[in-house]
Scaffold this active site. Structure first.
Site, PDB file in Angstrom:
ATOM      1  N   GLY A 167       0.614  -1.316   0.083  1.00  0.00           N
ATOM      2  CA  GLY A 167       0.011   0.081  -0.186  1.00  0.00           C
ATOM      3  C   GLY A 167       0.773   1.118  -0.180  1.00  0.00           C
ATOM      4  O   GLY A 167       0.330   2.335  -0.564  1.00  0.00           O
ATOM      5  N   GLU A 194       4.249   4.490   5.698  1.00  0.00           N
ATOM      6  CA  GLU A 194       2.823   3.310   5.833  1.00  0.00           C
ATOM      7  C   GLU A 194       1.855   4.325   5.101  1.00  0.00           C
ATOM      8  O   GLU A 194       1.806   5.511   4.941  1.00  0.00           O
ATOM      9  CB  GLU A 194       2.550   3.429   7.459  1.00  0.00           C
ATOM     10  CG  GLU A 194       1.328   2.556   7.709  1.00  0.00           C
ATOM     11  CD  GLU A 194       1.545   0.902   7.253  1.00  0.00           C
ATOM     12  OE1 GLU A 194       1.637   0.724   6.060  1.00  0.00           O
ATOM     13  OE2 GLU A 194       1.486   0.297   8.101  1.00  0.00           O
ATOM     14  N   ASP A 202      -4.617   2.718  10.944  1.00  0.00           N
ATOM     15  CA  ASP A 202      -5.962   2.892  11.451  1.00  0.00           C
ATOM     16  C   ASP A 202      -5.821   1.919  12.990  1.00  0.00           C
ATOM     17  O   ASP A 202      -5.761   2.703  13.863  1.00  0.00           O
ATOM     18  CB  ASP A 202      -6.791   2.197  10.645  1.00  0.00           C
ATOM     19  CG  ASP A 202      -6.577   1.074   9.950  1.00  0.00           C
ATOM     20  OD1 ASP A 202      -5.590   0.242  10.542  1.00  0.00           O
ATOM     21  OD2 ASP A 202      -7.099   0.534   9.058  1.00  0.00           O
ATOM     22  N   ASP A 204      -5.933  -0.222  -1.642  1.00  0.00           N
ATOM     23  CA  ASP A 204      -6.863  -1.200  -2.487  1.00  0.00           C
ATOM     24  C   ASP A 204      -7.963  -1.639  -1.839  1.00  0.00           C
ATOM     25  O   ASP A 204      -8.063  -1.691  -0.370  1.00  0.00           O
ATOM     26  CB  ASP A 204      -5.983  -2.370  -2.928  1.00  0.00           C
ATOM     27  CG  ASP A 204      -5.627  -3.367  -2.055  1.00  0.00           C
ATOM     28  OD1 ASP A 204      -6.067  -4.433  -2.339  1.00  0.00           O
ATOM     29  OD2 ASP A 204      -4.957  -3.139  -0.879  1.00  0.00           O
ATOM     30  N   ARG A 209      -5.590   0.588  -6.417  1.00  0.00           N
ATOM     31  CA  ARG A 209      -4.353   1.317  -6.012  1.00  0.00           C
ATOM     32  C   ARG A 209      -3.765   2.387  -6.906  1.00  0.00           C
ATOM     33  O   ARG A 209      -2.981   3.219  -6.577  1.00  0.00           O
ATOM     34  CB  ARG A 209      -3.135   0.013  -5.971  1.00  0.00           C
ATOM     35  CG  ARG A 209      -3.339  -0.865  -4.892  1.00  0.00           C
ATOM     36  CD  ARG A 209      -1.969  -1.630  -4.788  1.00  0.00           C
ATOM     37  NE  ARG A 209      -2.061  -3.035  -4.015  1.00  0.00           N
ATOM     38  CZ  ARG A 209      -2.295  -2.976  -2.770  1.00  0.00           C
ATOM     39  NH1 ARG A 209      -1.958  -1.788  -2.035  1.00  0.00           N
ATOM     40  NH2 ARG A 209      -2.267  -4.235  -2.290  1.00  0.00           N
TER      41      ARG A 209
END
Length: 189
Positions: A50, A105, A109, A171, A177
């Site tokens: 990610g 990152e 969350d 994604d 993405r």
């Protein structure tokens, strides 16, 4: 940019436009450059998959002698929620002993990924570990009962409500993405 789009079986609405993302990344790049001005061999450690888009844009704006390495950890399977378990899919192969590390990152969350990575880097002798994220979800991150004292998120480009977000490297089940903006799911169950 489309105001809404469909990815697989879900509808997503435009949440943060591309221009706002670029501005926010440039702002944290300036802070990183100031903070790492005297670092000898800083290492940006990119979490795959990610964070690669965010990290690429951030890395190009860094002025110090940064090196880059990659690690792949995962806590999402297919779906909209984290599994809660972090697995190491591609381990770190770079020596971090005595080095200043900047974790890149995509989203923070629950914080499970950065906590696992931070512990791993500390155990391997990193001199310092800081965290840069494209998207921080503070309502989720700072309210984890099993973690009353979360790690500092040193550089958060953007903040978000606890919504499922795609785009800019993030994604939904392998897709989305490549979107230049961030989109939030419209039809959460």
């Amino acid at each position: 940019m489309e105001p809404t789009l469909t990815v697989r079986d879900r509808r997503f609405g435009l949440y943060i436009p591309e221009e706002a993302i670029h501005t926010a990344i440039s702002e944290i790049a300036a802070r990183v450059n100031r903070d790492y001005l005297d670092a000898e061999r800083p290492l940006m450690l990119v979490t795959l998959n990610g964070a690669f888009v965010f990290a690429g844009e951030l890395f190009r704006q860094l002025t110090g002698p940064f090196e880059v390495a990659f690690v792949k950890l995962s806590s999402y399977g297919s779906g909209l929620t984290t599994s809660g378990q972090v697995s190491i899919d591609v381990p770190l192969t770079t020596d971090v002993k005595g080095r200043d590390i900047l974790i890149a990152e995509d989203v923070v969350d629950t914080g499970n990924t950065i906590h696992k990575l931070h512990a791993m880097l500390t155990e391997q002798g990193a001199k310092s570990v800081r965290v840069a994220t494209l998207l921080l979800k503070p309502d989720t991150y700072y309210n984890q009962p099993e973690r009353p004292e979360p790690l500092a998120v040193d550089y958060a480009a953007l903040e978000s409500e606890p919504k499922f977000i795609i785009g800019y490297g993030m994604d939904y089940d392998g897709q989305g993405r490549n979107l230049g903006a961030l989109y939030a799911v419209c039809d959460e169950e």
